[in-house]
Design a protein around this motif. Structure first.
Motif: not given
Length: 519
Positions: A72-73, A78-101
């Motif tokens: 369905r549309s 919903v699935g696409g935007w949620h994945l992009l938003i959470v993945a982007g935020f989590s990636t920035l957070t883990f990069f800041w904490l662990d310095q592993h890009i």
């Protein structure tokens, strides 16, 4: 001896969880950690048994999937935007904490996924797998799983072969599968056929370097649609439940986290409500009602078992530090333990929050499929649940020229009945807004043929609480169900098989008397 210890511990921990109104799977999760803390040797076959359980689960899900109503549309948005938003935020957070890009990117995307096993199990236990929100949740989970498979291939450097397109051959195997099903007239043979096809789909997918889970799911979809697939799904129910115990047990097999790792896991769990809130907002923006958005979001508010797999691959590849494996293990287990009881009472929770959540609903120019019908015309009789029993009741009332309308929470079922010129509309009996919007003072009787006992109880209670004075007829399968439904206000309760026997006797006597008259 070791087998008895593991199985017995799982049983008693599951029993303890059920005694405090939690799903047994919460007890299975705790049992894994307890056995690990006591330094018991794990069963060597436990991971393999867990894999079989997941394959059987997804195979039975595939049996119930109707592909034309799956995508369905709102699923893609919903699935696409949620994945992009959470993945982007989590990636920035883990990069800041662990310095592993790269490691932060993999972990961030992994934490955007929801648990397929828990969500499907909860929906199936609640009888909502075929409902409107159940189909949306299932579609989003499949979308996430496909992305997870690609991520895992990138993480461990093991790319799918070009022959992966051979998976498209599975649908063309349907005629052979149907012939095997028709030939398997014995109940044991049908059970064996179901297990064989689930495992065969998994082996075929693994041969193509694709997840075995996807192969089992596609095999189930291929076999779905046959009149006897419901019987196979019913027979596989207890078997897959038993095998899935191993899945929840093995989560506790990883090393127990240190205090600092436990605090990090708690911090990740604290972000979980925000992930669920994001799902809710995106569902609302897609045009769904608050109730549909809430129960769908709650089913998806977990961390996925795929995070365990991708984290282990990232650690083995040197992309993440070793401690992340214990952290993510505890985080996933904690999210499952939190989400399981919340999903069990999702409709009750929404009833409490309804005055607040409904304010976020968007007005639509064209009504969405999950919208409550504005009118049922001059109907005086309602049939809730248009399965075999419900359809028979509907046809019987229509045959007596009664004004009747059918309701069903499965959009595909609604479409099938509409194509046959029957007055059937979408409606979920657990939705308080449905009953509040109906002219109950004009309704003479309501027939409840819903398969789930708790949903029949809920519908009966809501009708009587709203002051409905008409007749409520429903079904039961066990004696205690009959007593409880009568206590809640049902006018009469029948057992479908007993009623079938009564009708058969009446037909036989009529036939016999007619033959005597003819003589």
């Amino acid at each position: 001896m070791i087998e008895l210890i593991w199985i017995g511990t799982a049983y008693f921990m599951g029993l303890a969880a059920s005694r405090i109104m939690l799903p047994p799977l919460v007890g299975y999760l705790l049992a894994g950690y307890v056995l690990h803390a006591l330094d018991f040797s794990p069963l060597t076959a436990l991971p393999h048994i867990a894999d079989i359980g997941i394959e059987l689960l997804l195979f039975t899900v595939g049996l119930k999937i109707k592909p034309r109503s799956l995508i369905r549309s709102e699923v893609l948005s919903v699935g696409g935007w949620h994945l992009l938003i959470v993945a982007g935020f989590s990636t920035l957070t883990f990069f800041w904490l662990d310095q592993h890009i790269t490691g932060g990117l993999i972990l961030g995307i992994s934490l955007a996924f929801s648990s397929t096993v828990l969500a499907i199990k909860v929906l199936e236990d609640n009888g909502e797998l075929s409902s409107f929100h159940g189909r949306d949740v299932l579609s989003i989970l499949i979308l996430q799983d496909l992305i997870a498979i690609a991520l895992l291939a990138f993480t461990d450097g093991h790319q799918p072969t070009p022959w992966a397109l051979e998976l498209l051959v599975i649908p063309f195997m349907r005629p052979i599968a149907y012939r095997l099903l028709e030939a398997s007239r014995n109940e044991e043979l049908r059970l064996l056929l179901g297990v064989t096809m689930a495992l065969a789909g998994g082996v075929f997918a693994e041969h193509l370097d694709i997840s075995a889970d996807i192969g089992a799911l596609l095999t189930g979809i291929m076999l779905g649609g046959h009149s006897k697939t419901e019987d196979i799904a019913h027979k596989l129910w207890s078997l897959k439940e038993l095998f899935l115990v191993a899945f929840f047990l093995q989560i506790g097999l990883n090393n127990l986290p240190t205090q600092q790792e436990a605090l990090t896991a708690l911090a990740l769990l604290a972000w979980l409500p925000l992930q669920g809130g994001l799902f809710f907002v995106l569902f609302i923006m897609a045009g769904l009602r608050a109730r549909t958005a809430f129960v769908s979001s709650l089913a998806l508010t977990t961390y996925s078992e795929f995070a365990l797999i991708t984290t282990a691959a990232a650690v083995n590849s040197g992309l993440l530090a070793q401690e992340w494996q214990a952290i993510i293990s505890l985080t996933v287990a904690g999210s499952l333990a939190i989400a399981a009881p919340l999903n069990r009472y999702s409709h009750i929770l929404f009833a409490w929050l309804e005055p607040v959540l409904t304010r976020f609903e968007r007005k639509q120019r064209q009504p969405h499929l999950d919208r409550i019908p504005e009118t049922i015309g001059a109907a005086e009789w309602l049939v809730i649940g248009m399965g075999r029993t419900g359809t028979s009741a509907y046809m019987a009332l229509q045959g007596q020229e009664k004004r009747v309308v059918g309701f069903d929470a499965d959009p595909t079922v609604v479409e099938i009945h509409l194509a046959k010129n029957r007055r059937v509309v979408y409606g979920d009996s657990e939705d308080t807004e449905l009953w509040n919007g109906l002219p109950l003072n004009k309704i003479k009787g309501v027939i409840l043929t819903l398969p789930e006992f708790n949903i029949r109880c809920s519908a009966t209670t809501q009708l009587r609480n709203l002051g409905f004075q008409g007749t409520i007829g429903t079904i039961y399968y066990y004696d205690d169900e009959q007593l409880e439904l009568m206590r809640l206000g049902a006018s009469y309760v029948i057992h479908p098989l007993a009623e079938a026997g009564n009708q058969m006797a009446e037909h036989m006597l009529t036939k016999y008397n007619n033959s005597l008259s003819g003589d």
